[in-house]
Design a protein around this motif. Structure first.
Motif, short mmCIF file in Angstrom:
data_model
loop_
_atom_site.label_atom_id
_atom_site.label_comp_id
_atom_site.label_asym_id
_atom_site.label_seq_id
_atom_site.Cartn_x
_atom_site.Cartn_y
_atom_site.Cartn_z
N MET A 47 25.91 55.70 46.19
CA MET A 47 26.21 54.41 46.80
C MET A 47 27.54 53.87 46.27
N THR A 48 28.38 53.36 47.15
CA THR A 48 29.66 52.79 46.74
C THR A 48 29.59 51.27 46.80
N HIS A 49 30.06 50.63 45.73
CA HIS A 49 30.07 49.17 45.64
C HIS A 49 31.50 48.68 45.81
N SER A 50 31.66 47.59 46.55
CA SER A 50 32.97 47.01 46.79
C SER A 50 33.26 45.94 45.74
N VAL A 51 34.47 46.00 45.15
CA VAL A 51 34.83 45.04 44.12
C VAL A 51 36.17 44.40 44.43
N ALA A 52 36.34 43.20 43.91
CA ALA A 52 37.62 42.48 43.99
C ALA A 52 38.10 42.21 42.57
N ILE A 53 39.41 42.19 42.40
CA ILE A 53 39.99 41.84 41.10
C ILE A 53 40.87 40.61 41.31
N LEU A 54 40.46 39.50 40.73
CA LEU A 54 41.21 38.25 40.82
C LEU A 54 42.14 38.17 39.61
N GLY A 55 43.41 38.02 39.87
CA GLY A 55 44.37 38.06 38.77
C GLY A 55 44.84 39.48 38.49
N ALA A 56 45.01 40.26 39.54
CA ALA A 56 45.35 41.68 39.38
C ALA A 56 46.79 41.90 38.96
N SER A 57 47.61 40.86 38.93
CA SER A 57 49.01 41.04 38.55
C SER A 57 49.25 40.93 37.05
N GLY A 58 48.18 40.71 36.27
CA GLY A 58 48.29 40.67 34.82
C GLY A 58 47.91 41.99 34.19
N TYR A 59 48.06 42.09 32.89
CA TYR A 59 47.77 43.34 32.19
C TYR A 59 46.31 43.77 32.32
#
Length: 342
Positions: free
Chosen positions: A1-13
């Motif tokens: 099963m594949t889970h969908s994720v979001a990354i908030l603040g992806a422009s930081g380290y």
């Protein structure tokens, strides 16, 4: 099963580190990346080392359709996280990498961060994200608060010793050195190459560092009475890594045996043979922690030396480890990358 994720603040380290780790994760798919100041830009422009990946462009948070997201990593600055998270869907699983939900006591948060907490209901819900010690709570949690990287390092060195009662709780000194990426990606004069290189200095000395709030909270909880350690962090001219030398009063061989027993079944924590020293170069870019114990010339005293990568095990790797638990995925998935050496 594949889970969908979001990354908030992806422009930081820490956001970039999450992308790097998730890129080879067999059960996670990145469907959204946010970066307020860099919205509209491709990740390849912001982080060229990720240009080989097929990633969505950076957008503003309000442009993300969270109905198609199973879990969000929140890699936003302190105070920003609580404002953003309280507006997200209440059924969305969240791993927060900021300091906003680490402290359980609202008064402690206000003391260490200088302002009242703006999402007290969520603060009560949050689970402290030191994976090896809160697995059951994390597995059942909706909102998990990642630890401070310095706080994690000190806790790996000390928690089993406090719980076992093998050290003097009133004589604990944590002398810690940290790489500059722990200060984030924002431009700061004191982090310019000419200001930082070829130097080595203490900061937040005298009991003022915010991660002391986590030490106070966690060590006192374990001991069942107030425990206040001495803690001085130092900034070193290195990109990554934390090395903490922890001075304790206790029998060195007992200290070593206690740590070795406590971590015997832990995938990511290696207790070295007695007398061996860890190094940041041996954990670089990995989710591993190396811990060494050395006796002192004075009987009844010992040094516990712990090393981890502040961006991986101290932040993004820990976040992914927690996300795996929350999504019912094997905990080590995507995290078994060997350290990068030399």
């Amino acid at each position: 099963m594949t889970h969908s994720v979001a990354i908030l603040g992806a422009s930081g380290y820490t956001g970039a580190e999450l992308v790097r780790l998730i890129a080879t994760h067999p059960e996670l798919r990145i469907v959204a990346l946010s970066g307020e100041r860099k919205a509209g830009m491709p990740m390849a422009s912001v982080f060229p080392h990720l240009r080989h990946l097929d990633l969505p462009d950076l957008v503003k948070i309000e442009e993300i359709d969270f109905s198609v997201v199973d879990l969000a990593f929140c890699a936003l600055p302190h105070a920003t996280s609580q404002a953003v998270i309280k507006e997200l869907p209440r059924d969305l699983k969240i791993v927060d990498l900021s300091a906003d939900f680490r402290l359980r006591d609202p008064a402690a948060y206000e003391k260490w961060y200088g302002k009242p907490h703006a999402a007290l209901d969520l603060q009560k819900e949050a689970v402290y994200g030191l994976t090896e010690f809160y697995r059951d709570e994390i597995r059942a949690g909706r909102l998990v608060a990642g630890t401070g990287c310095n706080a994690a390092t000190g806790q790996y060195a000390l928690r089993p010793l406090i719980e076992a009662g093998v050290i003097d709780l009133d004589e604990i000194v944590i002398d810690l050195k940290a790489g500059v990426s722990g200060a984030g990606r924002s431009l700061k004069e004191n982090l310019l190459h000419a200001e930082l290189s070829e130097g080595f200095h203490a900061y937040s000395a005298g009991g003022t560092h915010r991660h002391l709030g986590e030490f106070d909270q966690e060590f006192s909880k374990i001991a069942g009475r107030p425990v206040e350690v001495q803690f001085t962090p130092h900034l070193i001219p290195a990109n990554r890594g934390i090395l903490a030398t922890v001075y304790v009063r206790g029998e060195a061989e007992v200290v070593h045996a206690t740590l070795a027993k406590a971590y015997a079944d832990e995938t990511f924590i290696e207790v070295l043979p007695f007398g061996d020293h860890p190094s940041t170069r041996h954990i670089r870019g990995s989710n591993f922690v190396h811990i060494g114990v050395v006796g002192d010339r004075k009987p009844g005293r010992a040094m516990v030396i712990a090393a981890l990568d502040n961006l991986t095990k101290g932040s993004s790797g820990q976040a992914l480890q927690n996300a795996n638990l929350m999504l019912g995925i094997a905990e080590e998935t995507g995290l078994m990358l060997a350290p990068c050496f030399p």
